[in-house]
Design a protein around this motif. Structure first.
Motif, short mmCIF file in Angstrom:
data_model
loop_
_atom_site.label_atom_id
_atom_site.label_comp_id
_atom_site.label_asym_id
_atom_site.label_seq_id
_atom_site.Cartn_x
_atom_site.Cartn_y
_atom_site.Cartn_z
N ILE A 267 -15.42 -33.93 49.69
CA ILE A 267 -14.32 -33.11 51.09
C ILE A 267 -14.90 -33.21 52.46
O ILE A 267 -14.38 -33.76 53.75
CB ILE A 267 -14.69 -31.95 50.42
N TYR A 268 -16.45 -34.04 51.99
CA TYR A 268 -17.15 -33.98 53.47
C TYR A 268 -16.80 -35.82 54.02
O TYR A 268 -16.92 -36.67 55.01
CB TYR A 268 -18.55 -34.38 53.58
N THR A 269 -16.44 -36.77 52.87
CA THR A 269 -15.81 -37.84 52.96
C THR A 269 -14.47 -38.21 53.35
O THR A 269 -14.61 -39.11 55.01
CB THR A 269 -15.79 -38.56 51.62
N VAL A 270 -13.64 -36.77 53.20
CA VAL A 270 -12.39 -36.76 54.06
C VAL A 270 -12.10 -36.37 54.87
O VAL A 270 -10.93 -35.93 55.12
CB VAL A 270 -11.11 -36.33 53.02
N ARG A 271 -12.93 -35.44 55.88
CA ARG A 271 -13.12 -35.22 57.15
C ARG A 271 -12.80 -35.42 58.28
O ARG A 271 -12.01 -36.96 58.37
CB ARG A 271 -14.57 -34.27 57.37
N PRO A 272 -11.52 -34.29 58.55
CA PRO A 272 -11.50 -34.96 60.04
C PRO A 272 -12.37 -35.70 61.10
O PRO A 272 -13.81 -34.53 61.62
CB PRO A 272 -10.66 -33.33 60.93
N GLU A 273 -12.35 -36.68 61.67
CA GLU A 273 -13.45 -37.39 62.63
C GLU A 273 -13.43 -37.67 63.59
O GLU A 273 -11.89 -38.36 63.33
CB GLU A 273 -14.32 -37.95 62.08
N ASN A 274 -13.91 -37.17 64.33
CA ASN A 274 -13.70 -37.81 66.23
C ASN A 274 -13.57 -39.47 66.48
O ASN A 274 -12.89 -39.69 67.55
CB ASN A 274 -13.50 -36.78 67.32
N ASP A 275 -15.22 -38.75 66.07
CA ASP A 275 -15.93 -40.19 67.12
C ASP A 275 -16.15 -41.64 65.48
O ASP A 275 -16.33 -40.98 64.40
CB ASP A 275 -17.89 -40.11 66.71
N ILE B 148 -15.59 -27.40 57.20
CA ILE B 148 -17.26 -27.79 56.70
C ILE B 148 -18.11 -26.48 55.73
O ILE B 148 -18.64 -26.42 55.39
CB ILE B 148 -17.94 -27.70 57.92
N GLN B 149 -16.58 -25.57 56.41
CA GLN B 149 -16.89 -23.94 55.90
C GLN B 149 -17.18 -24.39 53.95
O GLN B 149 -17.93 -23.68 52.89
CB GLN B 149 -15.94 -22.75 56.22
N ALA B 150 -16.09 -24.73 53.59
CA ALA B 150 -16.10 -25.21 51.73
C ALA B 150 -17.18 -26.34 51.32
O ALA B 150 -18.46 -26.09 50.44
CB ALA B 150 -14.62 -25.77 51.40
N VAL B 151 -17.66 -27.24 52.03
CA VAL B 151 -18.60 -27.95 52.28
C VAL B 151 -19.93 -27.12 51.78
O VAL B 151 -20.77 -27.47 50.70
CB VAL B 151 -19.29 -29.77 53.19
N GLN B 152 -20.45 -26.22 53.05
CA GLN B 152 -21.17 -25.20 53.03
C GLN B 152 -21.17 -24.60 51.73
O GLN B 152 -22.48 -24.60 51.13
CB GLN B 152 -21.06 -24.50 54.40
N ALA B 153 -20.11 -23.65 51.59
CA ALA B 153 -19.72 -22.93 49.91
C ALA B 153 -20.65 -23.46 48.42
O ALA B 153 -20.64 -23.13 48.07
CB ALA B 153 -18.72 -22.30 50.46
N LEU B 154 -19.60 -25.03 48.61
CA LEU B 154 -19.82 -25.69 47.44
C LEU B 154 -21.27 -26.35 47.23
O LEU B 154 -22.01 -26.34 45.98
CB LEU B 154 -19.22 -26.86 47.44
N PHE C 116 -19.81 -28.29 41.95
CA PHE C 116 -19.27 -27.97 42.99
C PHE C 116 -20.28 -29.66 44.63
O PHE C 116 -19.20 -29.79 44.73
CB PHE C 116 -20.21 -27.15 43.16
N VAL C 117 -21.76 -30.18 43.45
CA VAL C 117 -21.89 -31.28 44.51
C VAL C 117 -20.94 -31.83 44.26
O VAL C 117 -20.66 -32.89 46.20
CB VAL C 117 -22.95 -31.81 44.57
#
Length: 155
Positions: free
Chosen positions: A114-122, A60-66, A107-108
């Protein structure tokens, strides 16, 4: 020529607005009871609507920075375009502006991937409108950058 420059400027402003909204909006991932964004996680319950800070995970920090970098590069590209519009020699191309705009699009794109392949709990979570806006901003930003490469200054 004036209409082309005006069209490119309007496209650039649309991309900048899309990037601002997708970075600041509160719906990158939504469920019936909660929404997640880059900065806060919000939840609706019987006591109302409550928000807390997002997780400190690396992705999430990588997504924020990008996303912030894409905003900055898109804004600097706009400033460079206006500067080059008045200072560039006749027949010159807007390479500096194009490089900044293409970097913003990369960058976008990386942030959205990165957000697409994030680890998701729900497993019931769906992508929200801010996520979609980021994906819409990517090709528009890339097209804008490619237009700047082709565009020449004429008098």
């Amino acid at each position: 020529m004036l209409l082309i420059l005006l069209g490119v400027l309007i496209l650039h402003l649309i991309v900048l607005i899309l990037l601002i909204v997708s970075t600041a909006a509160s719906a990158w991932s939504v469920n019936g009871e909660w929404s997640k964004e880059l900065w806060y996680n919000c939840q609706t319950n019987s006591k109302g609507y409550h928000c807390g800070p997002s997780s400190n995970e690396d992705w999430i920090q990588a997504v924020q920075a990008l996303m912030i970098l894409s905003l900055l590069f898109c804004f600097f590209s706009l400033i460079a375009f206006v500067y080059q519009l008045f200072k560039l020699v006749k027949g010159g191309r807007f390479f500096f502006t194009a490089i900044f705009q293409i970097l913003a699009s990369l960058f976008v794109m990386c942030a959205a991937i990165i957000y697409t392949v994030r680890p998701e709990n729900d497993s019931n979570a769906q992508f929200g409108y801010a996520y979609v806006l980021a994906w819409v901003a990517f090709p528009l930003c890339l097209i804008s950058g490619l237009i700047y490469i082709v565009l020449r200054k004429k008098e």
